[in-house]
Design an enzyme around this catalytic site. Sequence first.
Site, PDB file in Angstrom:
ATOM      1  N   CYS A 159       0.799  -1.348   0.135  1.00  0.00           N
ATOM      2  CA  CYS A 159       0.009   0.106   0.094  1.00  0.00           C
ATOM      3  C   CYS A 159       0.965   1.293   0.065  1.00  0.00           C
ATOM      4  O   CYS A 159       0.398   2.279  -0.366  1.00  0.00           O
ATOM      5  CB  CYS A 159      -1.155   0.151   1.154  1.00  0.00           C
ATOM      6  SG  CYS A 159      -2.190  -1.362   1.059  1.00  0.00           S
TER       7      CYS A 159
HETATM    8  N1  COA Z   1     -19.686  -8.691   8.908  1.00  0.00           N
HETATM    9  C1  COA Z   1     -20.223  -8.988  10.094  1.00  0.00           C
HETATM   10  N2  COA Z   1     -19.470  -8.844  11.135  1.00  0.00           N
HETATM   11  C2  COA Z   1     -18.376  -9.172  10.920  1.00  0.00           C
HETATM   12  C3  COA Z   1     -17.473  -9.061   9.616  1.00  0.00           C
HETATM   13  C4  COA Z   1     -18.499  -8.639   8.514  1.00  0.00           C
HETATM   14  N3  COA Z   1     -18.022  -8.777   7.300  1.00  0.00           N
HETATM   15  N4  COA Z   1     -16.405  -9.385   9.819  1.00  0.00           N
HETATM   16  C5  COA Z   1     -16.077  -9.565  10.831  1.00  0.00           C
HETATM   17  N5  COA Z   1     -17.208  -9.682  11.645  1.00  0.00           N
HETATM   18  C6  COA Z   1     -17.283  -9.519  13.212  1.00  0.00           C
HETATM   19  C7  COA Z   1     -16.274 -10.474  13.812  1.00  0.00           C
HETATM   20  O1  COA Z   1     -16.746 -11.629  13.622  1.00  0.00           O
HETATM   21  C8  COA Z   1     -16.155  -9.823  15.143  1.00  0.00           C
HETATM   22  O2  COA Z   1     -17.188 -10.497  15.887  1.00  0.00           O
HETATM   23  P1  COA Z   1     -17.048 -10.903  17.397  1.00  0.00           P
HETATM   24  O3  COA Z   1     -16.572  -9.800  18.209  1.00  0.00           O
HETATM   25  O4  COA Z   1     -18.269 -11.484  17.895  1.00  0.00           O
HETATM   26  O5  COA Z   1     -15.985 -11.982  17.337  1.00  0.00           O
HETATM   27  C9  COA Z   1     -16.568  -8.553  14.963  1.00  0.00           C
HETATM   28  O6  COA Z   1     -16.991  -8.110  13.780  1.00  0.00           O
HETATM   29  C10 COA Z   1     -15.352  -7.645  15.140  1.00  0.00           C
HETATM   30  O7  COA Z   1     -14.135  -8.145  13.958  1.00  0.00           O
HETATM   31  P2  COA Z   1     -12.733  -7.623  13.864  1.00  0.00           P
HETATM   32  O8  COA Z   1     -12.046  -8.467  12.761  1.00  0.00           O
HETATM   33  O9  COA Z   1     -11.881  -7.385  15.060  1.00  0.00           O
HETATM   34  O10 COA Z   1     -13.295  -6.085  13.264  1.00  0.00           O
HETATM   35  P3  COA Z   1     -12.510  -4.937  13.410  1.00  0.00           P
HETATM   36  O11 COA Z   1     -13.566  -4.067  14.230  1.00  0.00           O
HETATM   37  O12 COA Z   1     -11.157  -4.791  13.621  1.00  0.00           O
HETATM   38  O13 COA Z   1     -12.486  -4.394  11.998  1.00  0.00           O
HETATM   39  C11 COA Z   1     -11.268  -4.103  10.058  1.00  0.00           C
HETATM   40  C12 COA Z   1     -11.844  -5.012  10.866  1.00  0.00           C
HETATM   41  C13 COA Z   1     -10.308  -4.941   8.887  1.00  0.00           C
HETATM   42  C14 COA Z   1     -11.978  -3.308   9.439  1.00  0.00           C
HETATM   43  C15 COA Z   1     -10.151  -3.372  10.869  1.00  0.00           C
HETATM   44  O14 COA Z   1      -9.368  -4.140  11.802  1.00  0.00           O
HETATM   45  C16 COA Z   1      -9.151  -2.537  10.093  1.00  0.00           C
HETATM   46  O15 COA Z   1      -9.580  -1.783   9.189  1.00  0.00           O
HETATM   47  N6  COA Z   1      -7.917  -2.751  10.076  1.00  0.00           N
HETATM   48  C17 COA Z   1      -6.959  -1.840   9.677  1.00  0.00           C
HETATM   49  C18 COA Z   1      -6.212  -2.756   8.631  1.00  0.00           C
HETATM   50  C19 COA Z   1      -6.488  -2.623   7.192  1.00  0.00           C
HETATM   51  O16 COA Z   1      -7.584  -2.034   6.795  1.00  0.00           O
HETATM   52  N7  COA Z   1      -5.450  -3.065   6.332  1.00  0.00           N
HETATM   53  C20 COA Z   1      -5.518  -2.968   4.695  1.00  0.00           C
HETATM   54  C21 COA Z   1      -4.321  -3.032   4.248  1.00  0.00           C
HETATM   55  S1  COA Z   1      -3.560  -1.436   4.552  1.00  0.00           S
END
Ligand code: COA
Length: 378
Positions: A159
């Site tokens: 990225c």
């Molecule tokens: N729909 C509904 N629920 C979902 C889901 C989806 N598509 N994907 C995950 N969940 C749920 C998970 O199961 C989890 O549930 P639980 O708490 O009951 O276990 C909950 O949502 C939280 O999941 P998590 O993966 O911890 O989400 P998050 O809040 O960390 O958000 C990202 C996920 C990827 C959006 C976030 O971590 C992020 O943006 N990270 C930065 C990294 C990035 O974007 N990198 C890209 C390359 S630079």
Amino acid sequence: MPDAPQPVISATGLFTPAEAISNEELVASFNEYVALHNRKYAEAIAAGEVAELTESSVEFIEKASGIGSRHVVDKAGILDPEHMAPRLPERANDELSILAEIGVAAAKDALARAGRDASDVDAVLCAASNMQRAYPAMAIEIQDALGIDGFAFDMNVACSSATFGIQTAADYIRAGHAKSVLVVNPEICSGHLNWRDRDSHFIFGDVATAILVEDKDIAPAGYWDILGTRLKTVFSNNIRNNFGFLNRTHGAIDQSGPKSDKLFVQEGRKVFKEVVPMVAAMIVAEMEKLGLEGADMRRLWLHQANTNMNRLIAQRVLGHEASEDESPTVLDTYGNTSSAGSIIAFHLNHEDMVAGDNGLICSFGAGYSAGTVFVRKT
Ligand code: COA
């Protein structure tokens, strides 16, 4: 003695694929795939041999990432619950490849905006995450399609590729090896995203951007001075893509399951926690070096991965919650477009800036890698 060459940004270019997928369309197709899977493996799921899949949700996607929609090169293939990948007919080796095609479109836009002819360009850097092949370099194909006499090569810093490309181009100009360098960032992320993975199926979109970095002496009026650039990398496995024939599983590339590491896979939470402080500290240190404070910064064009990440980084840099005007978002309509994200944000949000305004183009991502390019409008 003549002044040392000074690199500036002359113009940027953008190519946006015509098709787009809204969160609603994406989630409907994903949930259909989940229903098909759970029906097909009902017995194995009941016996505990196969994991039951869980539905995705529009609300989660919007809240967790800020993404509302994404452009793609092939919508139908991605939304087909039996296929879930773009269907791009393979082109013959003597046809222009699709990644080069979108790179050329963005490059032509940048050249036209700078009033520059391709024959005036000395070098092409294809700086992107999602290369189409090992070689010949995508950059050389783009160079050839544009009719540029000079040299070209690919660089992949995930990225952060665009900011690494800008610094590399700037260094060539400083060293006198080139006067005009095109940095091109074609990203067909949809070919590397696992559309069956609930945790990440919503993240990426397709796009191409281009940046024309030139010697100030030949740049068109209104160019952007480059005040300073800084790059940083720290190894991490938290964002990874093992695509390639050296990484076959049992003789065949396994791209079918929801957690294949032959496609993009990440530990999103860890990435969030580790990258935000790293990038914020890096920006603040570079500002100190350049004698800039938060109040001196008119606009931040941050990497477009997640709105919550950008909110935290912008707050650290500016000293207050950033407005959309101070830190514009394109994630809502483009999704994460890897190396192109901060360049799209810049491209679509700079017309109102006036001479003397300072801005920051900043990228971060897999590697980990991060790059800052501080610019000033002339
Ligand atoms: N729909 C509904 N629920 C979902 C889901 C989806 N598509 N994907 C995950 N969940 C749920 C998970 O199961 C989890 O549930 P639980 O708490 O009951 O276990 C909950 O949502 C939280 O999941 P998590 O993966 O911890 O989400 P998050 O809040 O960390 O958000 C990202 C996920 C990827 C959006 C976030 O971590 C992020 O943006 N990270 C930065 C990294 C990035 O974007 N990198 C890209 C390359 S630079």
